[in-house]
Scaffold this active site. Structure first.
Site, PDB file in Angstrom:
ATOM      1  N   ASP A   1       0.820  -1.212   0.000  1.00 39.12           N
ATOM      2  CA  ASP A   1       0.000   0.000   0.000  1.00 39.12           C
ATOM      3  C   ASP A   1       0.854   1.262   0.000  1.00 39.12           C
ATOM      4  O   ASP A   1       1.851   1.352   0.702  1.00 39.12           O
ATOM      5  CB  ASP A   1      -0.916   0.045   1.207  1.00 39.12           C
ATOM      6  CG  ASP A   1      -1.815   1.262   1.158  1.00 39.12           C
ATOM      7  OD1 ASP A   1      -2.649   1.323   0.242  1.00 39.12           O
ATOM      8  OD2 ASP A   1      -1.664   2.156   2.004  1.00 39.12           O
ATOM      9  N   ASP A  44      -8.246   5.087   5.926  1.00 37.14           N
ATOM     10  CA  ASP A  44      -6.940   5.445   5.341  1.00 37.14           C
ATOM     11  C   ASP A  44      -6.307   6.561   6.174  1.00 37.14           C
ATOM     12  O   ASP A  44      -5.744   7.514   5.621  1.00 37.14           O
ATOM     13  CB  ASP A  44      -7.074   5.842   3.870  1.00 37.14           C
ATOM     14  CG  ASP A  44      -5.724   5.988   3.174  1.00 37.14           C
ATOM     15  OD1 ASP A  44      -4.701   5.577   3.757  1.00 37.14           O
ATOM     16  OD2 ASP A  44      -5.695   6.526   2.049  1.00 37.14           O
TER      17      ASP A  44
END
Length: 424
Positions: free
Chosen positions: A150, A303
């Site tokens: 990520d 996030d």
């Protein structure tokens, strides 16, 4: 001794019903209006709502290596204040958890400093450099939650396919930040009318959607569980929807900021609006909402991405991507979508709890007898301004500072222990 939580409202379907909850040895022993305290520590819920502790599978805690931005201690304090009891930490730290030794180091820090449950990802490639694959089997044996690079997408299709094949054999998920580097063009925001108005380089939507389309076909070939991070475009929603209809094992998440904002909300050269993927156009925003409601997008993840204030002061072109999200997610979503009648309270709670837990096979996100006592007490009538100076996160990088919201966590219980409560 345990907890006795009385006079709280719990969701039964779409309805709130009053109940009492007895917690013994860190687990929910029983629920019911008939229950009486038996010498436990009593908590009077005063008619507030109790929900399962929130589950967030996409967060950045920065430690090790980025302690100036956030630490495991400050990040988990911030998460607890937001009602989260299980979070999954992305591997873009220094060192990256790309070997058993580095992952053991991260797990040691978590055991020492975390207030709530932190499940660490391991990276797909060494140093997330996209060149050499990690030993997935060994990383699973040392506690990896799932595999991802990520922050950067896996650019080489063959590397992603081999990763997916091995992950499928290990019954582990491959989680992806999707971005084709050849299509970014140095962009710092969505490539659209607002980027042209501001004179800033844009990131086209196809940089994300083409990567997702490729990975879906690879996942189908490998038989892997493929999870897409922070979906932001209408084309991405379409290809994920089509893949689910075709029977591919793909799941996906959406962030609060992509549900709340579009490119039109960016006031100017303000890096508190700089995130990756960027805020998109109105039609993308509408597709994300439709995708969440029809199940194409499975749940909401923050996030959470803290940065130092001086970094974010550098403007859209030079500041790093990302905003914080733990302490604002529930009140923002509740105020904007539940109070307005667009969503039900049960939908919102499901997208923050049971849905993400189910996607990854985690035994959390529900309130049942025998379940670990991860709980959040919510005051649905409390109105409060988002004050970044009060954040427990080291990061204050958010576009939502100064907004007044209704519906706030007031106490978070993790494994039967109170890990955060509002000050009276």
């Amino acid at each position: 001794m345990g907890l006795f939580i009385k006079n709280v409202n719990i969701l039964n379907g779409e309805q709130l019903e009053e109940t009492n909850i007895r917690v013994t040895d860190g687990r929910i022993e029983e629920l019911g209006t008939h229950l009486k305290a038996q010498g436990e520590t009593e908590i009077d819920g005063k008619g507030r709502m109790i929900a399962p502790g929130f589950v967030d599978v996409h967060v950045h805690l920065r430690e090790p290596g980025g302690e100036k931005k956030e630490t495991i201690e400050s990040g988990t304090k911030s998460a607890a204040r937001g009602g989260y009891t299980t979070i999954c930490a992305m591997p873009n730290t220094r060192p990256v958890p790309d070997t058993k030794e580095n992952l053991d180091h991260v797990n040691g820090l978590i055991e020492k400093n975390a207030l709530i449950r932190v499940l660490p990802y391991a990276s797909i490639t060494i140093r997330e450099a996209g060149k050499e694959r990690t030993n997935l089997k060994e990383l699973k044996q040392h506690g990896a939650f799932a595999f991802t690079d990520d922050g950067v997408g896996i650019q080489e299709a063959a590397m992603m396919l081999e990763t997916m094949k091995e992950a499928a054999e290990l019954d582990m998920a491959v989680v992806a930040h999707c971005e084709d580097n050849s299509l970014i063009y140095g962009g710092v925001m969505h490539d659209g009318k607002r980027s042209r108005e501001l004179g800033l380089p844009g990131i086209p939507s196809v940089a994300e959607s083409v990567h997702i389309a490729r990975d879906i076909l690879l996942a189908e070939a490998a038989g892997a569980h493929y999870h897409v991070c922070h979906v932001s475009t209408k084309e991405s929603v379409r290809v994920i929807r089509d893949a689910k209809r075709a029977g591919v094992r793909v799941t996906a998440e959406v962030t609060p900021h992509h549900l709340l904002l579009t490119e039109d909300d960016i006031p100017g050269d303000d890096a508190n609006y700089k995130m990756n993927p960027p805020l998109r156009a109105r039609e993308d925003y509408e597709a994300l909402h439709a995708g969440l409601l029809d199940g194409t997008l499975d749940f909401i993840a923050t996030d959470h991405a803290p940065h130092a204030a001086e970094e974010k002061a550098n403007g859209m072109e030079k500041a790093p991507f990302g905003i914080v999200g733990f302490e604002t997610a529930f009140p923002l979503l509740y105020t904007e979508f539940v109070q307005s009648g667009k969503w039900t309270l049960a939908q919102l709670i499901g997208w923050l709890t049971k849905k993400p837990a189910d996607v990854f096979g985690l035994p959390y996100g529900t309130i049942e007898g025998g379940q670990v006592a991860d709980l959040v007490l919510l005051d649905l009538n409390k109105q409060q301004e988002i004050r970044t100076e009060d954040f427990l996160s080291k990061g204050t990088n958010t576009p939502f500072g100064g907004q007044t919201c209704t519906g706030w966590p007031v106490m978070t219980i993790f494994g039967g222990d109170i890990v955060w409560q509002e000050e009276n």
